[in-house]
Design a protein around this motif. Structure first.
Motif, PDB file in Angstrom:
ATOM      1  N   ILE A  80       0.938  -1.207   0.033  1.00 50.80           N
ATOM      2  CA  ILE A  80      -0.160  -0.119   0.013  1.00 50.80           C
ATOM      3  C   ILE A  80       0.572   1.557   0.326  1.00 50.80           C
ATOM      4  N   VAL A  81       1.865   1.454   1.183  1.00 52.47           N
ATOM      5  CA  VAL A  81       2.428   2.365   1.002  1.00 52.47           C
ATOM      6  C   VAL A  81       3.265   2.286  -0.552  1.00 52.47           C
ATOM      7  N   GLU A  82       4.169   1.728  -0.821  1.00 56.89           N
ATOM      8  CA  GLU A  82       4.912   1.690  -1.843  1.00 56.89           C
ATOM      9  C   GLU A  82       4.021   2.336  -2.942  1.00 56.89           C
TER      10      GLU A  82
ATOM     11  N   ALA B 102      -5.412   1.089  -2.903  1.00 60.09           N
ATOM     12  CA  ALA B 102      -5.614   0.003  -2.534  1.00 60.09           C
ATOM     13  C   ALA B 102      -6.033  -1.357  -3.921  1.00 60.09           C
ATOM     14  N   GLU B 103      -6.587  -0.548  -4.569  1.00 58.24           N
ATOM     15  CA  GLU B 103      -6.955  -1.990  -5.628  1.00 58.24           C
ATOM     16  C   GLU B 103      -5.113  -1.724  -6.541  1.00 58.24           C
ATOM     17  N   ALA B 104      -5.167  -0.965  -6.789  1.00 63.10           N
ATOM     18  CA  ALA B 104      -3.518  -0.328  -7.258  1.00 63.10           C
ATOM     19  C   ALA B 104      -2.436  -1.859  -6.203  1.00 63.10           C
TER      20      ALA B 104
ATOM     21  N   ASN C  17      -7.692  -4.339  -0.806  1.00 64.06           N
ATOM     22  CA  ASN C  17      -9.038  -3.043  -0.935  1.00 64.06           C
ATOM     23  C   ASN C  17      -8.979  -1.926   0.219  1.00 64.06           C
ATOM     24  N   LYS C  18      -9.978  -1.526   0.871  1.00 67.94           N
ATOM     25  CA  LYS C  18     -10.045  -0.786   0.796  1.00 67.94           C
ATOM     26  C   LYS C  18     -10.049  -0.475   2.259  1.00 67.94           C
ATOM     27  N   MET C  19     -11.032  -1.832   2.731  1.00 69.06           N
ATOM     28  CA  MET C  19     -10.546  -2.945   4.314  1.00 69.06           C
ATOM     29  C   MET C  19      -9.392  -2.920   5.016  1.00 69.06           C
ATOM     30  N   THR C  20      -8.305  -3.293   4.440  1.00 68.86           N
ATOM     31  CA  THR C  20      -7.205  -3.727   5.079  1.00 68.86           C
ATOM     32  C   THR C  20      -6.609  -2.429   4.873  1.00 68.86           C
TER      33      THR C  20
END
Lengths: 194, 194
Positions: A16-18, A38-40, A44-47
């Motif tokens: 996510i950070v990357e 999140a998708e990229a 997902n958004k929840m995680t």
DNA sequence: AACATATGTTACTGACCGGTAACACCCTGT
DNA sequence: ACAGGGTGTTACCGGTCAGTAACATATGTT
């Protein structure tokens, strides 16, 4: 058990950070949504929200990572030219120019400052601290290199690199930002003679 | 009949542009909505859309207005010191420093460049043209002032002022951006001696 | 096997925002 | 008095976005 194993897929938080860093750079902090990040990142958004309290929290984390990478870069200068501050200074000029041009979007930190108009945004502390630290290191290097008016040279180089980054973003490779290396070396030389 | 009369309230279009410039500067292009702009201008969104095809159109109009004000500033330098390009150059340094500090938000044009990540945005043409024009005028002034390496000085001063604006935005009055006048005059002097 | 933790999935809320439609109003020039 | 342009008002559409809830799945540990 395989958490830190080489070759395995990084954990969601790191992915996510990357991706966030890349997408923030490409589209701006306000130009990309958490869902797309999140998708990229293949999650997902929840995680994402299990690892970061908010989008602002993610932004701050990304800026801090820029900071630690910059720290590593400075350590590289010292390692490459131990006890030769002038050579380190010239290295800095070259590397700073490379970073400024990277992906044509200037400095992540400065862009964040331009976009985060609210002075109370938590990222502002990171930005201010980063810039001050950067300037202190540069001033120390100029001083160690033995040039006259080291403080003035450090101020000048600070503004030149910041200007190069933002100028490149506005006018691209035809503007003065593209000639940063030559400009800076001329300035350093003129200070060395004085 | 009273359309252009002094003292009367400006027409909605002009009030919208004025408020839009102020609010864009304060909150960023993406940070303020057309509804809020219209209300702040004492009118409403419908009237705004009768004068501007879109929000982007309004943005372009605002940037063009920055351009014309800058043109007027340059004419002021020439009027104040006719046939004295060096004095005009020093005037430019002082005035540029004042503008950079104005409201603590740097250069509207550079901020727009940072925020409009899409290179196909219609405002990008305005931005690029503005920066190039600015740099040409500075180069001409340096040349007329008879300094050695006029092009190099113009490049240097261009980056310094851009850097000062963005640096002020990041670290405020404690950073090198606040020392722009002294830095620039030192650079000009060192070029004049050469 | 049983448990705990991290992650995936889907659906939802509430807010904001850019842009448009329809209609009423007021001022001005003729 | 009339007509017309500029303006105000209200309501609406479609989309996006940050953030949350509830539930299902996987994985590793003991």
């Amino acid at each position: 058990m395989l958490k830190g194993c080489e070759g395995s897929r990084p954990r969601p938080r790191d992915r996510i950070v990357e991706m966030a860093r890349q997408l923030f750079r490409q589209y701006g902090l306000r130009g990309i949504g958490v869902d797309a990040i999140a998708e990229a990142a293949g999650t997902n958004k929840m995680t994402l929200y299990r690892h970061f309290a908010s989008k602002d929290d993610l932004i701050v984390t990304c800026l801090r990572e820029v900071e630690t990478e910059t720290d590593a870069m400075w350590e590289g200068f010292e390692a490459a030219h131990p006890n030769d501050p002038m050579a380190q200074l010239h290295d800095w000029v070259r590397r700073a120019a490379e970073c400024a041009v990277a992906e044509g979007r200037g400095c992540d930190i400065a862009n964040a400052a331009a976009e985060l108009t609210d002075c109370n945004h938590p990222a502002h502390k990171v930005i201010e601290q980063f810039k001050k630290h950067q300037h202190e290191r540069l001033a120390k290097l100029c001083h160690d290199a033995g040039v006259g008016q080291a403080e003035l040279l450090a101020d000048t180089l600070s503004l030149l690199i910041e200007g190069a980054r933002v100028n490149w973003q506005s006018v691209g490779p035809d503007g003065p930002g593209a000639r940063f290396v030559g400009i800076s070396e001329a300035v350093i030389e003129s200070f060395s003679k004085a």
